[in-house]
Design a protein around this motif. Structure first.
Motif, PDB file in Angstrom:
ATOM      1  N   THR A  99      13.291   2.608  66.525  1.00  0.00           N
ATOM      2  CA  THR A  99      12.160   2.569  65.620  1.00  0.00           C
ATOM      3  C   THR A  99      12.342   3.349  64.621  1.00  0.00           C
ATOM      4  O   THR A  99      11.938   3.475  63.419  1.00  0.00           O
ATOM      5  CB  THR A  99      10.898   2.575  66.523  1.00  0.00           C
ATOM      6  OG1 THR A  99      10.981   1.754  67.710  1.00  0.00           O
ATOM      7  CG2 THR A  99       9.649   2.221  65.653  1.00  0.00           C
ATOM      8  N   ALA A 102      14.597   2.580  62.142  1.00  0.00           N
ATOM      9  CA  ALA A 102      14.137   1.752  61.120  1.00  0.00           C
ATOM     10  C   ALA A 102      13.132   2.222  60.058  1.00  0.00           C
ATOM     11  O   ALA A 102      13.138   1.846  58.811  1.00  0.00           O
ATOM     12  CB  ALA A 102      13.368   0.501  61.960  1.00  0.00           C
ATOM     13  N   TYR A 103      12.384   3.190  60.497  1.00  0.00           N
ATOM     14  CA  TYR A 103      11.591   3.899  59.705  1.00  0.00           C
ATOM     15  C   TYR A 103      12.150   4.511  58.544  1.00  0.00           C
ATOM     16  O   TYR A 103      11.913   4.291  57.410  1.00  0.00           O
ATOM     17  CB  TYR A 103      10.795   4.950  60.500  1.00  0.00           C
ATOM     18  CG  TYR A 103      10.445   6.141  59.794  1.00  0.00           C
ATOM     19  CD1 TYR A 103       9.136   6.126  58.783  1.00  0.00           C
ATOM     20  CD2 TYR A 103      10.978   7.416  59.400  1.00  0.00           C
ATOM     21  CE1 TYR A 103       8.741   6.990  58.142  1.00  0.00           C
ATOM     22  CE2 TYR A 103      10.593   8.348  58.982  1.00  0.00           C
ATOM     23  CZ  TYR A 103       9.407   8.237  58.285  1.00  0.00           C
ATOM     24  OH  TYR A 103       8.973   9.303  57.183  1.00  0.00           O
ATOM     25  N   ALA A 105      15.399   4.041  57.274  1.00  0.00           N
ATOM     26  CA  ALA A 105      16.327   3.050  56.547  1.00  0.00           C
ATOM     27  C   ALA A 105      15.236   2.540  55.577  1.00  0.00           C
ATOM     28  O   ALA A 105      15.336   2.151  54.258  1.00  0.00           O
ATOM     29  CB  ALA A 105      16.856   2.105  57.342  1.00  0.00           C
ATOM     30  N   LEU A 106      13.852   2.068  56.206  1.00  0.00           N
ATOM     31  CA  LEU A 106      13.019   1.159  55.220  1.00  0.00           C
ATOM     32  C   LEU A 106      12.446   2.142  54.317  1.00  0.00           C
ATOM     33  O   LEU A 106      11.961   1.622  53.040  1.00  0.00           O
ATOM     34  CB  LEU A 106      11.995   0.484  56.114  1.00  0.00           C
ATOM     35  CG  LEU A 106      12.465  -0.647  56.986  1.00  0.00           C
ATOM     36  CD1 LEU A 106      11.403  -0.997  57.864  1.00  0.00           C
ATOM     37  CD2 LEU A 106      13.037  -1.875  56.022  1.00  0.00           C
ATOM     38  N   ALA A 107      12.339   3.450  54.561  1.00  0.00           N
ATOM     39  CA  ALA A 107      11.619   4.315  53.635  1.00  0.00           C
ATOM     40  C   ALA A 107      12.299   4.396  52.373  1.00  0.00           C
ATOM     41  O   ALA A 107      12.212   4.710  51.290  1.00  0.00           O
ATOM     42  CB  ALA A 107      11.463   5.659  54.389  1.00  0.00           C
ATOM     43  N   LEU A 109      14.421   1.996  51.255  1.00  0.00           N
ATOM     44  CA  LEU A 109      14.347   0.896  50.372  1.00  0.00           C
ATOM     45  C   LEU A 109      13.034   0.791  49.601  1.00  0.00           C
ATOM     46  O   LEU A 109      13.039   0.454  48.591  1.00  0.00           O
ATOM     47  CB  LEU A 109      14.429  -0.401  51.469  1.00  0.00           C
ATOM     48  CG  LEU A 109      15.957  -0.629  52.028  1.00  0.00           C
ATOM     49  CD1 LEU A 109      15.752  -1.751  53.103  1.00  0.00           C
ATOM     50  CD2 LEU A 109      16.999  -0.652  51.077  1.00  0.00           C
ATOM     51  N   LEU A 110      11.924   1.409  50.148  1.00  0.00           N
ATOM     52  CA  LEU A 110      10.723   1.314  49.730  1.00  0.00           C
ATOM     53  C   LEU A 110      10.459   2.278  48.464  1.00  0.00           C
ATOM     54  O   LEU A 110       9.967   1.910  47.583  1.00  0.00           O
ATOM     55  CB  LEU A 110       9.632   1.848  50.632  1.00  0.00           C
ATOM     56  CG  LEU A 110       9.137   0.718  51.700  1.00  0.00           C
ATOM     57  CD1 LEU A 110       8.239   1.142  52.757  1.00  0.00           C
ATOM     58  CD2 LEU A 110       8.369  -0.401  51.142  1.00  0.00           C
ATOM     59  N   THR A 113      12.465   0.325  45.692  1.00  0.00           N
ATOM     60  CA  THR A 113      12.043  -0.914  45.376  1.00  0.00           C
ATOM     61  C   THR A 113      10.397  -1.201  45.387  1.00  0.00           C
ATOM     62  O   THR A 113      10.097  -1.783  44.034  1.00  0.00           O
ATOM     63  CB  THR A 113      12.414  -2.088  46.195  1.00  0.00           C
ATOM     64  OG1 THR A 113      11.720  -1.705  47.551  1.00  0.00           O
ATOM     65  CG2 THR A 113      13.991  -2.106  46.339  1.00  0.00           C
ATOM     66  N   GLN A 118       4.918   3.062  48.443  1.00  0.00           N
ATOM     67  CA  GLN A 118       5.837   3.499  49.461  1.00  0.00           C
ATOM     68  C   GLN A 118       5.103   4.585  50.314  1.00  0.00           C
ATOM     69  O   GLN A 118       5.158   4.748  51.291  1.00  0.00           O
ATOM     70  CB  GLN A 118       6.959   4.170  48.735  1.00  0.00           C
ATOM     71  CG  GLN A 118       6.573   5.645  47.754  1.00  0.00           C
ATOM     72  CD  GLN A 118       7.864   6.317  47.453  1.00  0.00           C
ATOM     73  OE1 GLN A 118       8.612   6.596  48.531  1.00  0.00           O
ATOM     74  NE2 GLN A 118       8.131   7.069  46.178  1.00  0.00           N
ATOM     75  N   THR A 122       5.152   3.708  53.900  1.00  0.00           N
ATOM     76  CA  THR A 122       5.940   4.645  54.958  1.00  0.00           C
ATOM     77  C   THR A 122       5.055   5.162  55.825  1.00  0.00           C
ATOM     78  O   THR A 122       5.685   5.557  57.037  1.00  0.00           O
ATOM     79  CB  THR A 122       6.705   5.399  53.859  1.00  0.00           C
ATOM     80  OG1 THR A 122       7.180   5.091  52.765  1.00  0.00           O
ATOM     81  CG2 THR A 122       7.746   6.599  54.731  1.00  0.00           C
ATOM     82  N   LEU A 125       4.919   2.775  58.749  1.00  0.00           N
ATOM     83  CA  LEU A 125       5.866   2.845  59.373  1.00  0.00           C
ATOM     84  C   LEU A 125       6.251   4.103  60.476  1.00  0.00           C
ATOM     85  O   LEU A 125       6.545   3.802  61.491  1.00  0.00           O
ATOM     86  CB  LEU A 125       7.135   2.897  58.524  1.00  0.00           C
ATOM     87  CG  LEU A 125       7.477   1.436  57.924  1.00  0.00           C
ATOM     88  CD1 LEU A 125       8.625   1.688  56.674  1.00  0.00           C
ATOM     89  CD2 LEU A 125       7.841   0.184  58.539  1.00  0.00           C
TER      90      LEU A 125
END
Length: 308
Positions: A99, A102-103, A105-107, A109-110, A113, A118, A122, A125
């Protein structure tokens, strides 16, 4: 995670992350008290995503240790492909690390993009990661009824504060105290994990009347009597109270220390307006300006605001 290293290593990770956030939030607030806005993570000048990269690396190492390096067979499954009972804890701990991976990695990407959204996403997440951590520690497959259970119960209180302040930060990003408490709760979580590692798996530090006992492939602390168990739990409560006081004192002292080095940014600008000699037809207007200001040159210092 049910070992000394399994608690001390993630404890140092949480401690470092909490101190990094505490330092940056205090610095940001001291420099811009009126325009302060919290940030879920902090970039650096050389490597923008170094904090998030380190979270991903640490989470990957934790997952590898739990599922592939720690088990004797270097894989967590039985020959028939099922999860053995003594490896349930490994899967639970690895789910927490997944988890947080994932936090991070997605941070990233946010940030690339969706920069406008974000902050809130974020923070969301981060709240999911702390909620996952709280859920799995609260519904742990291990009994955690004895001394180890008392340590984990108090650990959950620190995780609750992390979760609550992260959720509050979504709606109140300009509140310094929310970010301050969240950073401090992460620090405390790290300190408490380190303490757990040493107090539960160092024979010389185990409470009187209790010993290390091997149970389902894991070493746990067992007490010889109810009196010894109650004494051990009371000592755990005292340790938590002492560390709470020490961490609070450290936080305020750290703030005052940084206040000596970082001051509110106040900038001044000099605006100079020179009045050129006018045509003969404008002499009356010029004389009115001179009588009003006393001089043909006027220099004004304009304060741009404390929170610039």
């Amino acid at each position: 995670m049910g070992t000394l290293v399994g608690h001390v290593a993630p404890g140092f990770a949480f401690l470092a992350l909490g101190l990094w956030h505490l330092f940056n939030h205090i610095k940001l607030h001291l420099l811009h008290p009126n325009s302060y806005t919290s940030s879920p993570w902090f970039p650096t000048s050389k490597i923008r995503y170094i904090e998030l990269f380190l979270i991903m690396v640490g989470s990957s190492i934790s997952i590898s240790m739990e599922l592939f390096i720690g088990p004797e067979k270097h894989q967590p499954f039985d020959p028939d492909g099922t999860i053995p009972s003594n490896h349930l804890q490994n899967f639970e701990h690895s789910a927490i690390s997944m988890t947080f991976f994932a936090y991070a990695a997605l941070a990233i990407l946010l940030d690339k993009t969706a920069p406008k959204a974000q902050h809130d996403l974020t923070q969301f997440l981060g709240a999911v990661a702390f909620a996952q951590q709280l859920l799995l520690f609260h519904l742990h497959s291990a009994d955690h009824m004895g001394v180890e259970g008392q340590y984990h119960l108090l650990l959950q209180s620190a995780i609750v504060v992390c979760l609550a302040t992260t959720l509050m930060g979504i709606g109140m990003p300009k509140s310094f105290m929310i970010s301050f408490v969240r950073s401090l709760s992460i620090v405390f979580q790290g300190v408490w994990l380190i303490l757990m590692g040493y107090m539960l798996w160092t024979p010389g530090l185990i409470s009187k009347g209790c010993v290390l006992h091997l149970e389902m492939g894991h070493k746990v602390v067992q007490c010889s009597s109810d009196e010894a168990l109650h004494r051990a739990k009371a000592l755990v409560n005292l340790q938590f109270s002492w560390f709470l006081v020490f961490v609070s004192i450290f936080a305020i002292t750290f703030y005052m220390f940084l206040a000596k080095f970082y001051h509110e940014k106040v900038e001044y600008s000099t605006l100079t307006k020179e009045f050129e000699p006018l045509e003969s037809g404008s002499e009356d207007v010029e004389s009115q300006k001179e009588s009003k200001f006393g001089d043909s040159k006027s220099t004004t210092f304009v304060h741009l605001g404390k929170g610039y």
